[in-house]
Scaffold this active site. Structure first.
Site, PDB file in Angstrom:
ATOM      1  N   HIS A   1       9.550 -26.490  -0.068  1.00  0.00           N
ATOM      2  CA  HIS A   1       9.172 -27.524  -0.981  1.00  0.00           C
ATOM      3  C   HIS A   1       7.928 -27.397  -1.790  1.00  0.00           C
ATOM      4  O   HIS A   1       7.711 -28.822  -2.258  1.00  0.00           O
ATOM      5  CB  HIS A   1       8.895 -28.900   0.341  1.00  0.00           C
TER       6      HIS A   1
ATOM      7  N   GLU B   1       1.000  -0.701   0.152  1.00  0.00           N
ATOM      8  CA  GLU B   1       0.198  -0.144   0.251  1.00  0.00           C
ATOM      9  C   GLU B   1       0.637   1.491  -0.255  1.00  0.00           C
ATOM     10  O   GLU B   1       0.486   2.968  -0.450  1.00  0.00           O
ATOM     11  CB  GLU B   1      -1.171   0.421   1.467  1.00  0.00           C
TER      12      GLU B   1
ATOM     13  N   LYS C   1     -13.358   0.286  -2.821  1.00  0.00           N
ATOM     14  CA  LYS C   1     -14.018   0.820  -1.905  1.00  0.00           C
ATOM     15  C   LYS C   1     -15.641   1.581  -2.213  1.00  0.00           C
ATOM     16  O   LYS C   1     -16.500   1.291  -1.917  1.00  0.00           O
ATOM     17  CB  LYS C   1     -13.777   1.720  -0.515  1.00  0.00           C
TER      18      LYS C   1
HETATM   19  O1  PA5 Z   1      -3.586   1.402   5.768  1.00  0.00           O
HETATM   20  C1  PA5 Z   1      -4.806   1.479   5.575  1.00  0.00           C
HETATM   21  O2  PA5 Z   1      -5.448   2.830   5.577  1.00  0.00           O
HETATM   22  C2  PA5 Z   1      -6.112   0.610   5.281  1.00  0.00           C
HETATM   23  O3  PA5 Z   1      -5.768  -0.256   5.026  1.00  0.00           O
HETATM   24  C3  PA5 Z   1      -7.145   0.941   6.117  1.00  0.00           C
HETATM   25  O4  PA5 Z   1      -6.423   0.381   7.567  1.00  0.00           O
HETATM   26  C4  PA5 Z   1      -7.851  -0.692   6.370  1.00  0.00           C
HETATM   27  O5  PA5 Z   1      -8.839  -0.024   4.927  1.00  0.00           O
HETATM   28  C5  PA5 Z   1      -8.915  -0.180   7.228  1.00  0.00           C
HETATM   29  O6  PA5 Z   1      -9.597   1.230   6.859  1.00  0.00           O
HETATM   30  P1  PA5 Z   1     -10.369   1.603   8.188  1.00  0.00           P
HETATM   31  O7  PA5 Z   1      -9.535   1.610   9.742  1.00  0.00           O
HETATM   32  O8  PA5 Z   1     -10.738   3.585   8.281  1.00  0.00           O
HETATM   33  O9  PA5 Z   1     -11.537   1.049   8.436  1.00  0.00           O
END
Ligand code: PA5
Length: 408
Positions: free
Chosen positions: A293, A272, A399
């Protein structure tokens, strides 16, 4: 720095690494300047508020006393840090069983958790920074009525719900204030994947019995390590140079089965933070010797578009000796170390670049060091590539599309 990071086996030009240090240093200064968006995590281990930590540990104590089951509803950065630590670390106190939920749309898993809540004394914890994630809304809205049925009234159920969210924004904040849930805050300037040292990571860890003070001490020592003035950034630099040499995959290899979920946390952190503008290393995680393996074949003779980073533990803390047969008298750890050495020799012999990260021990202190080290080096690699390590427009895109499909 107690972690030992060895980049020799990557076979990169030392001069090039040294030349890139100045640029990496600038990136590190930017992280520490307090002027960059979403860098609240950088100084967090140094700024832990003792009163807040004490309060969190007290709440964790109460949860451990009162609940058999602690169900944490959270996904991505609101789940992986805690999950990985709970899998990896020893428990210094008797903890409640911690289960994570809201991590998929799997009907079977919904059914299992609902049944467990019906049968066990449960406290529910919902973690969402945005308060707007579909997985979390679906999971929380499903489990709330189950809690209300079990504990007879909405008020009694609310006493058994903990929320971790933004200080003022989002639907979960409103709901928390209306129902008076016990709650904790994720700072506005810390994104999900850098939130492991916030209550999002710390509360589930403390409930499970992990020594979070030691974890934070490790992170703090790593933040203050003098290695950052020297070779501390070289792993970040090498990851950047590897991409310039045409490598597009980093095979991150765990040599201890308890580190499997750490791989998942790293996948999110790296993927990310760096996968933007057509750039970034694809973080592939493997567990050795299991995956030798299967994927061992590909590594040895497949397409050479990757390098390896092996994460290992020097001292497993106890000894098991093979009692009989050809291997009689050998310890299991001796075999593990021979496996690692064999892997490095075999893979290097066909030109695969290999980096190594050694933890002296798998305890909360060194694990805290490791997490902080990986967060910082990941951010530096992304900054060297000219991408913003702290946004995730790609995740937001899915999303938004999903919400459209559902007409929300
Ligand atoms: O790193 C990030 O920002 C995302 O992976 C969020 O943690 C994830 O989408 C969950 O989001 P939220 O905590 O707003 O529900």
């Amino acid at each position: 720095m107690n972690l030992n990071v060895n980049i020799e086996g990557l076979g990169l030009d030392k001069e090039k690494i040294l030349q890139t240090r100045a640029e990496a240093s600038k990136a590190l200064d930017r992280l520490w300047s307090g002027q960059e968006d979403m860098t609240g995590w950088v100084q967090l281990p140094l700024q832990q508020d003792e009163q807040e930590l004490e309060y969190l540990l007290n709440v964790a104590d109460i949860i451990r006393e009162e609940a058999e089951l602690f169900v944490v509803v959270g996904i991505g950065g609101s789940y992986l840090g805690a999950k990985a630590a709970i899998e990896a670390l020893p428990k210094v106190e008797r903890g409640a069983e911690v289960k994570f939920f809201g991590i998929n749309f799997c009907t079977d898993y919904y059914r299992e958790i609902i049944e467990e809540i019906k049968n066990k004394r449960t406290i529910l914890c919902v973690i969402s920074k945005s308060g707007n994630t579909t997985e979390i809304k679906a999971a929380f809205e499903t489990l709330k009525p189950i809690m209300e049925q079990k504990y007879k009234t909405k008020e009694e159920a609310s006493k058994r719900i903990v929320a971790i969210t933004d200080v003022e924004k989002g639907g979960l904040r409103k709901e928390t204030d209306v129902n008076g849930y016990t709650n904790f805050i994720i700072q506005d300037d810390i994104g999900g994947r850098y939130s492991v040292f916030t209550p999002a990571g710390l509360l589930p860890m403390a409930v499970s019995g992990i020594d979070v003070r030691e974890l934070l001490r490790g992170a703090k020592d790593m933040a203050q390590s003098t290695a950052w003035d020297n070779d501390g950034m070289d792993y970040a630099i090498c990851r950047h140079l590897m991409q310039q040499e045409g490598k597009c995959i980093e095979a991150i290899e765990m040599t201890h089965s308890r580190l499997g979920y750490l791989g998942e946390w790293i996948k999110q952190l790296y993927g990310e933070s760096e996968g933007k503008n057509g750039q970034g290393l694809w973080p592939a995680t493997l567990t050795f010797s299991t995956d030798l393996h299967s994927m061992g074949q590909y590594i040895q003779q497949g397409r050479q578009n990757f390098f390896e980073t092996i994460i290992s533990i020097d001292d497993p803390g106890y000894t098991i000796t093979i009692p009989q047969g050809d291997l009689k008298g050998r310890t299991v750890d001796e075999l593990n170390k021979a496996m690692i050495e064999g892997v490095i020799k075999a893979h290097r012999s066909v030109g695969v670049p290999v980096a190594e990260i050694h933890l002296p021990k798998l305890d909360a202190y060194h694990y805290g060091q490791l997490l902080y080290y990986l967060e910082t080096t990941c951010a530096i690699t992304a900054m060297l590539a000219g991408v913003n390590p702290f946004d995730q427009p790609g995740v937001e895109a899915y999303k938004a599309e999903m919400r459209k499909i559902l007409g929300l």
